[in-house]
Motif scaffolding. Structure first.
Motif, PDB file in Angstrom:
ATOM      1  N   THR A  30       0.828  -1.209   0.000  1.00 26.40           N
ATOM      2  CA  THR A  30       0.000   0.000   0.000  1.00 26.40           C
ATOM      3  C   THR A  30       0.862   1.259   0.000  1.00 26.40           C
ATOM      4  N   VAL A  31       1.868   1.283   0.879  1.00 23.82           N
ATOM      5  CA  VAL A  31       2.734   2.461   0.974  1.00 23.82           C
ATOM      6  C   VAL A  31       3.544   2.635  -0.309  1.00 23.82           C
ATOM      7  N   HIS A  32       3.956   1.543  -0.905  1.00 23.18           N
ATOM      8  CA  HIS A  32       4.744   1.614  -2.136  1.00 23.18           C
ATOM      9  C   HIS A  32       3.938   2.274  -3.250  1.00 23.18           C
ATOM     10  N   ARG A  33       2.653   1.948  -3.337  1.00 22.85           N
ATOM     11  CA  ARG A  33       1.808   2.567  -4.348  1.00 22.85           C
ATOM     12  C   ARG A  33       1.640   4.066  -4.078  1.00 22.85           C
ATOM     13  N   GLN A  34       1.478   4.428  -2.787  1.00 26.27           N
ATOM     14  CA  GLN A  34       1.406   5.841  -2.433  1.00 26.27           C
ATOM     15  C   GLN A  34       2.686   6.564  -2.839  1.00 26.27           C
ATOM     16  N   ALA A  35       3.813   5.933  -2.580  1.00 31.01           N
ATOM     17  CA  ALA A  35       5.108   6.545  -2.878  1.00 31.01           C
ATOM     18  C   ALA A  35       5.281   6.742  -4.382  1.00 31.01           C
ATOM     19  N   GLU A  36       4.886   5.751  -5.165  1.00 36.86           N
ATOM     20  CA  GLU A  36       5.003   5.881  -6.618  1.00 36.86           C
ATOM     21  C   GLU A  36       4.189   7.067  -7.128  1.00 36.86           C
ATOM     22  N   THR A  37       2.999   7.232  -6.576  1.00 35.52           N
ATOM     23  CA  THR A  37       2.157   8.361  -6.964  1.00 35.52           C
ATOM     24  C   THR A  37       2.817   9.688  -6.619  1.00 35.52           C
ATOM     25  N   ALA A  38       3.516   9.707  -5.475  1.00 40.94           N
ATOM     26  CA  ALA A  38       4.179  10.937  -5.022  1.00 40.94           C
ATOM     27  C   ALA A  38       5.557  11.124  -5.624  1.00 40.94           C
ATOM     28  N   GLY A  39       6.007  10.168  -6.428  1.00 43.46           N
ATOM     29  CA  GLY A  39       7.322  10.271  -7.048  1.00 43.46           C
ATOM     30  C   GLY A  39       8.464   9.874  -6.130  1.00 43.46           C
ATOM     31  N   THR A  40       8.165   9.082  -5.105  1.00 42.21           N
ATOM     32  CA  THR A  40       9.175   8.631  -4.147  1.00 42.21           C
ATOM     33  C   THR A  40       9.499   7.158  -4.393  1.00 42.21           C
ATOM     34  N   THR A  41      10.762   6.810  -4.306  1.00 44.48           N
ATOM     35  CA  THR A  41      11.181   5.416  -4.461  1.00 44.48           C
ATOM     36  C   THR A  41      11.372   4.781  -3.095  1.00 44.48           C
ATOM     37  N   LEU A  42      10.744   3.644  -2.881  1.00 49.31           N
ATOM     38  CA  LEU A  42      10.913   2.887  -1.644  1.00 49.31           C
ATOM     39  C   LEU A  42      11.377   1.478  -1.973  1.00 49.31           C
ATOM     40  N   MET A  43      12.273   0.955  -1.153  1.00 46.36           N
ATOM     41  CA  MET A  43      12.786  -0.395  -1.305  1.00 46.36           C
ATOM     42  C   MET A  43      12.701  -1.114   0.036  1.00 46.36           C
ATOM     43  N   THR A  44      12.944  -2.416   0.017  1.00 51.14           N
ATOM     44  CA  THR A  44      13.018  -3.184   1.263  1.00 51.14           C
ATOM     45  C   THR A  44      14.375  -3.870   1.373  1.00 51.14           C
ATOM     46  N   ALA A  45      14.794  -4.096   2.601  1.00 49.94           N
ATOM     47  CA  ALA A  45      16.012  -4.845   2.908  1.00 49.94           C
ATOM     48  C   ALA A  45      15.725  -5.654   4.159  1.00 49.94           C
ATOM     49  N   PRO A  46      16.505  -6.692   4.440  1.00 50.54           N
ATOM     50  CA  PRO A  46      16.319  -7.398   5.707  1.00 50.54           C
ATOM     51  C   PRO A  46      16.448  -6.437   6.885  1.00 50.54           C
ATOM     52  N   MET A  47      15.745  -6.711   7.951  1.00 51.86           N
ATOM     53  CA  MET A  47      15.894  -5.934   9.170  1.00 51.86           C
ATOM     54  C   MET A  47      17.335  -6.049   9.665  1.00 51.86           C
ATOM     55  N   PRO A  48      17.782  -5.155  10.533  1.00 57.51           N
ATOM     56  CA  PRO A  48      19.116  -5.320  11.121  1.00 57.51           C
ATOM     57  C   PRO A  48      19.275  -6.738  11.688  1.00 57.51           C
ATOM     58  N   SER A  49      20.343  -7.411  11.311  1.00 58.98           N
ATOM     59  CA  SER A  49      20.613  -8.813  11.691  1.00 58.98           C
ATOM     60  C   SER A  49      19.546  -9.765  11.153  1.00 58.98           C
ATOM     61  N   GLY A  50      18.781  -9.320  10.153  1.00 60.36           N
ATOM     62  CA  GLY A  50      17.687 -10.137   9.640  1.00 60.36           C
ATOM     63  C   GLY A  50      18.103 -11.395   8.911  1.00 60.36           C
ATOM     64  N   LEU A  51      19.368 -11.510   8.544  1.00 56.87           N
ATOM     65  CA  LEU A  51      19.852 -12.732   7.908  1.00 56.87           C
ATOM     66  C   LEU A  51      20.454 -13.697   8.919  1.00 56.87           C
ATOM     67  N   THR A  52      20.346 -13.338  10.196  1.00 58.41           N
ATOM     68  CA  THR A  52      20.755 -14.241  11.281  1.00 58.41           C
ATOM     69  C   THR A  52      19.549 -15.067  11.692  1.00 58.41           C
ATOM     70  N   ASP A  53      19.681 -16.379  11.691  1.00 55.29           N
ATOM     71  CA  ASP A  53      18.547 -17.240  12.024  1.00 55.29           C
ATOM     72  C   ASP A  53      17.960 -16.888  13.385  1.00 55.29           C
ATOM     73  N   GLY A  54      16.645 -16.665  13.385  1.00 54.63           N
ATOM     74  CA  GLY A  54      15.942 -16.431  14.639  1.00 54.63           C
ATOM     75  C   GLY A  54      15.935 -14.999  15.122  1.00 54.63           C
ATOM     76  N   ALA A  55      16.485 -14.057  14.327  1.00 54.10           N
ATOM     77  CA  ALA A  55      16.543 -12.667  14.771  1.00 54.10           C
ATOM     78  C   ALA A  55      15.299 -11.873  14.393  1.00 54.10           C
ATOM     79  N   THR A  56      14.402 -12.465  13.607  1.00 54.47           N
ATOM     80  CA  THR A  56      13.146 -11.824  13.235  1.00 54.47           C
ATOM     81  C   THR A  56      12.017 -12.841  13.367  1.00 54.47           C
ATOM     82  N   HIS A  57      10.782 -12.342  13.381  1.00 55.83           N
ATOM     83  CA  HIS A  57       9.651 -13.245  13.602  1.00 55.83           C
ATOM     84  C   HIS A  57       9.064 -13.727  12.277  1.00 55.83           C
ATOM     85  N   LEU A  58       8.373 -14.853  12.335  1.00 59.76           N
ATOM     86  CA  LEU A  58       7.693 -15.425  11.185  1.00 59.76           C
ATOM     87  C   LEU A  58       6.215 -15.548  11.511  1.00 59.76           C
TER      88      LEU A  58
END
Length: 430
Positions: free
Chosen positions: A289-317
């Motif tokens: 939803t936010v990405h579509r809002q950003a595109e309309t406003a001319g803003t680029t948004l991306m995603t990346a893993p959370m801090p330490s997000g590639l460490t097993d068990g550091a984020t929730h599922l």
């Protein structure tokens, strides 16, 4: 797989037959021998157009086993339990992961181990996520279906303008980068926006746990004897509280966020979309939803893993599972539909992430959402907190309130840590 596009609203069929049998039926209006199965799900109709498309495709290819999708929103696991205990209810039910244990009992769900052994899922079970949430008493009661987690949402231009080349990979780096962004923009762009109210359901809960897990702690955990106890030292918990308080004190995060409860709140969503916030976190549905809002406003948004997000068990599922009603008159047919629903074929039109690391690799994903795909195989469920004498909801309320008290100056970090640990110890006594 159309994650970034709005789902098309679809007309959902409801089970109109109320009887002591499950909703499956061999309708006299259908051709002789046709089985009709009722599949119930609880997401809003506006979000499941792609799922309806997948079911339509199944019905066209399987004239002898027809599926009617029933929407009951919001989720009401108690209703399903009441129906199943009286001998009725849908044949196949969408179940939140935390509800599977509640339904794992006679006359509610059908154990699925025999089906898994004799008629395996496409791709097998080794790559399935959240299996700890669907197994109770040594048996499998549901199949992990969809998966979600939080990913870091960021504005590449805002980071670049502050001299930051890539999104942060540790919590310490996030704090440094966020402060630098806020400072270099003279406050026009906030470095990190996160919901930080003290309400029972405040989404600061996720960031707090991610921080603790990535630093080797947990609010509660089982010891080697199976006894539940607090899982973080006073010093470590104090440091965690001070970390988040410092985000506000240094200007890295806007103080107005202390009144915000959810990542989808317009205060955060609009700031991301317009470029006045550089980083936040959100699940896939909110990001879309936010990405579509950003595109309309001319803003680029991306995603990346959370801090330490590639460490097993550091984020929730999180996510959904599929269970079969023990009362169904057609368990084999219901199993064949479950297999189809968890396959890559379904997820090519259904805008969710599959709870299978293997299926994830088989689907095209927009570049902006790659952070979720990279992180999901490393995420672990909140099953780590389930089973103690204290409910997750009670822990969440205690933690959110005490963290927020520090933000507002009503408490010091050490006082809040002591209060949390005392509350956890008391709650674990039962």
């Amino acid at each position: 797989m159309k994650f970034a596009k709005p789902a098309v609203a679809a007309a959902m069929l409801s089970c109109l037959v109320v009887s002591l049998a499950a909703c499956s039926d061999s309708d006299s209006e259908s051709e002789p021998g046709t089985v009709t199965l009722i599949f119930r799900q609880f997401d809003p109709e506006s979000e499941v157009g792609g799922l309806a498309t997948a079911i339509d495709a199944w019905n066209k290819s399987n004239p002898r086993v027809q599926v009617e999708m029933q929407t009951l929103s919001p989720n009401n696991v108690q209703q399903f339990a009441r129906e199943a205990n009286s001998g009725s209810g849908p044949d196949i039910d969408q179940i939140g992961y935390t509800d599977v244990a509640f339904l794992a009992r006679p006359r509610i769900l059908l154990p699925l181990d025999d089906y898994l052994a004799k008629d395996p899922l496409p791709g097998g079970t080794k790559s399935l996520l959240a299996t700890d949430m669907v197994s109770v008493g040594g048996k499998t009661w549901a199949i992990p279906w969809t998966a979600d987690t939080m990913a870091l949402v960021y504005n590449p231009k805002a980071l670049s303008a502050a001299g930051i080349k890539s999104p942060p990979t540790t919590w310490e780096q996030l704090a440094t980068d966020a402060k630098q962004i806020s400072s270099s923009s003279s406050g026009k762009t906030s470095g990190f926006c996160f919901p930080a109210s003290g309400s029972a359901t405040s989404a600061q809960w996720f960031a707090i746990n991610y921080y603790l897990w990535s630093h080797g702690g947990a609010l509660v955990r089982k010891d080697s004897s199976g006894r539940w106890q607090t899982g973080v030292s006073p010093a470590s918990l104090t440091a965690a509280i001070q970390y988040f308080a410092d985000l506000f004190a240094t200007g890295a995060a806007p103080k107005a966020n202390q009144a915000v409860q959810d990542y989808s709140d317009p205060t955060i969503a609009n700031a991301l979309a317009t470029g006045s916030c550089a980083m936040s976190y959100a699940p896939p549905s909110t990001f879309g939803t936010v990405h579509r809002q950003a595109e309309t406003a001319g803003t680029t948004l991306m995603t990346a893993p959370m801090p330490s997000g590639l460490t097993d068990g550091a984020t929730h599922l999180g996510g959904r599972a599929l269970g079969i009603n023990r009362n169904t008159e057609h368990p084999a047919e219901a199993w064949s539909v479950v297999k189809y629903l968890v396959s890559a074929t379904t997820f090519k039109t259904y805008g969710q992430y599959p709870a299978s690391a293997k299926t994830l690799t088989e689907l095209p994903v927009p570049k902006a959402q790659q952070g979720y795909v990279d992180q999901l195989p490393h995420s672990r469920s909140f099953a780590r907190y389930i089973g103690s004498e204290m409910t997750i909801a009670s822990i969440q309320l205690l933690v959110n309130q005490r963290f927020s008290a520090v933000y507002s100056g009503q408490s010091t970090s050490s006082q809040a840590a002591a209060a949390i640990l005392d509350g956890l110890a008391e709650g674990l006594k039962g």
